[in-house]
Scaffold this motif. Structure first.
Motif, PDB file in Angstrom:
ATOM      1  N   ALA A 203      18.460 -10.545 -20.588  1.00 29.96           N
ATOM      2  CA  ALA A 203      18.510  -9.304 -19.809  1.00 29.96           C
ATOM      3  C   ALA A 203      18.299  -8.091 -20.713  1.00 29.96           C
ATOM      4  O   ALA A 203      17.606  -7.137 -20.346  1.00 29.96           O
ATOM      5  N   TRP A 204      18.897  -8.127 -21.906  1.00 32.41           N
ATOM      6  CA  TRP A 204      18.730  -7.021 -22.842  1.00 32.41           C
ATOM      7  C   TRP A 204      17.284  -6.938 -23.332  1.00 32.41           C
ATOM      8  O   TRP A 204      16.707  -5.849 -23.441  1.00 32.41           O
ATOM      9  N   ASP A 205      16.672  -8.096 -23.624  1.00 33.38           N
ATOM     10  CA  ASP A 205      15.278  -8.111 -24.055  1.00 33.38           C
ATOM     11  C   ASP A 205      14.368  -7.540 -22.969  1.00 33.38           C
ATOM     12  O   ASP A 205      13.411  -6.814 -23.268  1.00 33.38           O
ATOM     13  N   SER A 206      14.652  -7.885 -21.700  1.00 36.16           N
ATOM     14  CA  SER A 206      13.851  -7.356 -20.594  1.00 36.16           C
ATOM     15  C   SER A 206      13.968  -5.841 -20.517  1.00 36.16           C
ATOM     16  O   SER A 206      12.995  -5.140 -20.226  1.00 36.16           O
ATOM     17  N   ARG A 207      15.170  -5.332 -20.777  1.00 38.62           N
ATOM     18  CA  ARG A 207      15.367  -3.881 -20.783  1.00 38.62           C
ATOM     19  C   ARG A 207      14.565  -3.231 -21.902  1.00 38.62           C
ATOM     20  O   ARG A 207      13.922  -2.190 -21.693  1.00 38.62           O
ATOM     21  N   LEU A 208      14.574  -3.826 -23.097  1.00 38.29           N
ATOM     22  CA  LEU A 208      13.799  -3.284 -24.204  1.00 38.29           C
ATOM     23  C   LEU A 208      12.305  -3.304 -23.891  1.00 38.29           C
ATOM     24  O   LEU A 208      11.576  -2.357 -24.216  1.00 38.29           O
ATOM     25  N   GLU A 209      11.840  -4.371 -23.257  1.00 38.20           N
ATOM     26  CA  GLU A 209      10.426  -4.471 -22.907  1.00 38.20           C
ATOM     27  C   GLU A 209      10.057  -3.418 -21.863  1.00 38.20           C
ATOM     28  O   GLU A 209       8.978  -2.816 -21.929  1.00 38.20           O
ATOM     29  N   ALA A 210      10.947  -3.194 -20.890  1.00 36.76           N
ATOM     30  CA  ALA A 210      10.685  -2.173 -19.878  1.00 36.76           C
ATOM     31  C   ALA A 210      10.582  -0.790 -20.522  1.00 36.76           C
ATOM     32  O   ALA A 210       9.735   0.037 -20.122  1.00 36.76           O
ATOM     33  N   LEU A 211      11.410  -0.514 -21.511  1.00 36.86           N
ATOM     34  CA  LEU A 211      11.354   0.768 -22.208  1.00 36.86           C
ATOM     35  C   LEU A 211      10.047   0.915 -22.985  1.00 36.86           C
ATOM     36  O   LEU A 211       9.471   2.006 -23.054  1.00 36.86           O
ATOM     37  N   LEU A 212       9.561  -0.191 -23.579  1.00 38.04           N
ATOM     38  CA  LEU A 212       8.293  -0.146 -24.296  1.00 38.04           C
ATOM     39  C   LEU A 212       7.139   0.127 -23.330  1.00 38.04           C
ATOM     40  O   LEU A 212       6.260   0.958 -23.617  1.00 38.04           O
ATOM     41  N   VAL A 213       7.127  -0.568 -22.201  1.00 38.17           N
ATOM     42  CA  VAL A 213       6.084  -0.342 -21.201  1.00 38.17           C
ATOM     43  C   VAL A 213       6.084   1.115 -20.751  1.00 38.17           C
ATOM     44  O   VAL A 213       5.035   1.771 -20.667  1.00 38.17           O
ATOM     45  N   ASP A 214       7.263   1.653 -20.475  1.00 38.29           N
ATOM     46  CA  ASP A 214       7.373   3.039 -20.033  1.00 38.29           C
ATOM     47  C   ASP A 214       6.886   3.999 -21.112  1.00 38.29           C
ATOM     48  O   ASP A 214       6.201   4.990 -20.820  1.00 38.29           O
ATOM     49  N   ALA A 215       7.222   3.709 -22.372  1.00 40.38           N
ATOM     50  CA  ALA A 215       6.813   4.595 -23.467  1.00 40.38           C
ATOM     51  C   ALA A 215       5.298   4.628 -23.622  1.00 40.38           C
ATOM     52  O   ALA A 215       4.704   5.694 -23.843  1.00 40.38           O
ATOM     53  N   VAL A 216       4.647   3.472 -23.492  1.00 40.83           N
ATOM     54  CA  VAL A 216       3.192   3.427 -23.614  1.00 40.83           C
ATOM     55  C   VAL A 216       2.531   4.149 -22.443  1.00 40.83           C
ATOM     56  O   VAL A 216       1.588   4.927 -22.620  1.00 40.83           O
ATOM     57  N   LEU A 217       3.026   3.913 -21.234  1.00 38.36           N
ATOM     58  CA  LEU A 217       2.439   4.556 -20.065  1.00 38.36           C
ATOM     59  C   LEU A 217       2.606   6.076 -20.115  1.00 38.36           C
ATOM     60  O   LEU A 217       1.720   6.819 -19.679  1.00 38.36           O
ATOM     61  N   ARG A 218       3.710   6.540 -20.643  1.00 36.11           N
ATOM     62  CA  ARG A 218       3.956   7.976 -20.743  1.00 36.11           C
ATOM     63  C   ARG A 218       3.212   8.613 -21.913  1.00 36.11           C
ATOM     64  O   ARG A 218       3.102   9.836 -21.982  1.00 36.11           O
ATOM     65  N   GLY A 219       2.723   7.791 -22.831  1.00 36.36           N
ATOM     66  CA  GLY A 219       2.032   8.328 -23.984  1.00 36.36           C
ATOM     67  C   GLY A 219       2.971   9.003 -24.965  1.00 36.36           C
ATOM     68  O   GLY A 219       2.652  10.056 -25.532  1.00 36.36           O
ATOM     69  N   GLU A 220       4.137   8.399 -25.194  1.00 35.54           N
ATOM     70  CA  GLU A 220       5.093   8.958 -26.139  1.00 35.54           C
ATOM     71  C   GLU A 220       4.523   8.896 -27.563  1.00 35.54           C
ATOM     72  O   GLU A 220       3.548   8.190 -27.816  1.00 35.54           O
ATOM     73  N   PRO A 221       5.101   9.645 -28.513  1.00 38.41           N
ATOM     74  CA  PRO A 221       4.589   9.627 -29.892  1.00 38.41           C
ATOM     75  C   PRO A 221       4.481   8.209 -30.447  1.00 38.41           C
ATOM     76  O   PRO A 221       5.286   7.341 -30.133  1.00 38.41           O
ATOM     77  N   GLU A 222       3.476   8.025 -31.297  1.00 46.22           N
ATOM     78  CA  GLU A 222       3.204   6.682 -31.816  1.00 46.22           C
ATOM     79  C   GLU A 222       4.385   6.105 -32.582  1.00 46.22           C
ATOM     80  O   GLU A 222       4.629   4.898 -32.536  1.00 46.22           O
ATOM     81  N   GLU A 223       5.144   6.979 -33.286  1.00 45.48           N
ATOM     82  CA  GLU A 223       6.282   6.466 -34.051  1.00 45.48           C
ATOM     83  C   GLU A 223       7.322   5.832 -33.122  1.00 45.48           C
ATOM     84  O   GLU A 223       7.905   4.795 -33.439  1.00 45.48           O
ATOM     85  N   GLN A 224       7.554   6.476 -31.962  1.00 48.88           N
ATOM     86  CA  GLN A 224       8.541   5.945 -31.023  1.00 48.88           C
ATOM     87  C   GLN A 224       8.067   4.627 -30.425  1.00 48.88           C
ATOM     88  O   GLN A 224       8.848   3.683 -30.271  1.00 48.88           O
TER      89      GLN A 224
END
Length: 391
Positions: free
Chosen positions: A155-176
């Protein structure tokens, strides 16, 4: 909170045998430790603190056995709860489930070797039966703890993956994005495929885990996320995308599945992800779209839906090269498309020979990659010409 481990009714041993077991618990613990040292090579490689923690588990187990035999009417035992309280947490930090079960088996072997010689002969067989039954329940209980811990990690891994997907879609800074990718174990340095489709009705943690396992059979890295009603996949190091889609296409809900590929890193995959996302929104406009369909094949539909990136791609990769090439290519494309795709009508309108029109159409295909003589490609060119004149 999970219920207390339940044990079957204990076997009945004599009071004398019970007292022997209690008085020799320290001796048995020492014997168990020596047996672990001599039998399990990985046990000898553990740190002093880790071995002390495992010895404590063995001691608690022997005390739990004595308590269970002393209170045969009880099925929920405090000492077993104590064993399965802090001990499994320490256990999981040190060893895997496979090694934990090896530990239980080795402890039982040691107790079986030393206990019969300590208790009265009439109690020896009953005592061994008790050891086996008790150790079986403890092994099941520890396996259950590992299983629940694995579910929590999932469940925690799924949460981390969801945050990564959201960060890429939002175009957050590359370091993040790089940091979030490292947190989920992403290793691919180049080439990312983003896949977007409808999420199925039951997109729970079990579904996500199964889909992730299917993806890693044809990709080095796989991140699975759900954004609203959409299922989003990030795939790195894909070996065979066609074979991959054969494996996972049925896992999506009804509707189009759109993908896009970039040769950059996952931290640079924002435009790729946006293209797949935009393509999924616009795919319904192309009634004959293949399944799956590349976002790059949906440029006209994406442009009509307001995708600025698609408009820029149409202008820069089709309109601008034709304009720069000269030799009447832009005028030929416009006349051919507007003239109903007729070579003769285009030739008459441009006052050239039909063979000249044929040559120019081939040049248009060579320059843009889109063949004006094919209906779908002609539609892409027509949209690009309109977009190029507007922007």
């Amino acid at each position: 909170m999970s219920p207390a481990p339940q044990l079957p009714p204990a076997v009945h041993v004599s009071e004398e045998a019970l007292q022997v077991l209690k008085s020799h618990s320290g001796t048995l613990t020492t014997a168990v430790n020596a047996h672990l040292e001599s039998t399990l090579s990985w046990y000898r490689q553990l740190s002093t603190d880790e071995r002390a923690s495992l010895r404590l588990i063995a001691q608690r187990g022997i005390q739990g056995l004595a308590h269970w035999l002393e209170h045969p009417e009880s099925r929920s035992l405090p000492l077993v709860n104590e064993l399965l309280g802090p001990a499994p947490t320490e256990l999981m930090r040190s060893i895997s489930l496979q090694r934990a079960l090896q530990l239980i088996r080795t402890i039982v072997e040691s107790v079986e070797q030393h206990l019969p010689g300590l208790v009265p002969e009439p109690d020896q067989r009953v005592m061994l039966e008790g050891v086996l039954r008790y150790s079986r329940e403890v092994a099941f209980a520890i396996a259950d703890v590992y299983a629940r811990a694995a579910e929590s990690r999932g469940a925690w891994d799924s949460r981390l993956e969801a945050l990564l997907v959201d960060a890429v879609l939002r175009g957050e800074p590359e370091e993040q994005i790089t940091s979030r990718a490292a947190a989920v174990g992403w290793n691919s340095s180049t080439s990312v495929v983003v896949v977007v489709g409808a999420a199925p009705d039951q997109a729970d943690a079990v579904f996500m885990s199964h889909l992730r396992r299917q993806c890693v059979r044809f990709a080095s890295d796989a991140v699975v996320g759900v954004q609203g009603d959409r299922l989003v996949l990030f795939l790195g190091g894909v070996t065979d995308l066609k074979e991959g889609f054969e494996r996972i296409l049925s896992r999506f809900g009804s509707g189009h599945v759109v993908y896009s590929r970039t040769e950059g890193t996952i931290a640079q995959a924002h435009r790729c992800a946006q293209a797949a996302y935009s393509g999924y929104t616009a795919a319904n406009a192309w009634t004959e779209a293949p399944q799956p369909v590349a976002a790059e094949d949906l440029l006209p539909e994406r442009a009509l839906a307001g995708d600025a990136t698609a408009k820029e791609v149409l202008r820069s990769s089709i309109f601008a090269p034709l304009e720069e090439a000269g030799n009447g290519l832009l005028e030929t494309a416009t006349s051919y498309i507007n003239g109903g795709h007729s070579l003769e009508a285009t030739a008459r309108g441009l006052f050239v020979h039909p063979n000249t029109v044929r040559y120019r159409l081939r040049r248009i295909c060579d320059i843009t990659g889109w063949d004006p003589m094919l209906p779908r490609d002609a539609y892409v060119l027509q949209t690009a010409l309109a977009v190029g004149r507007l922007f």
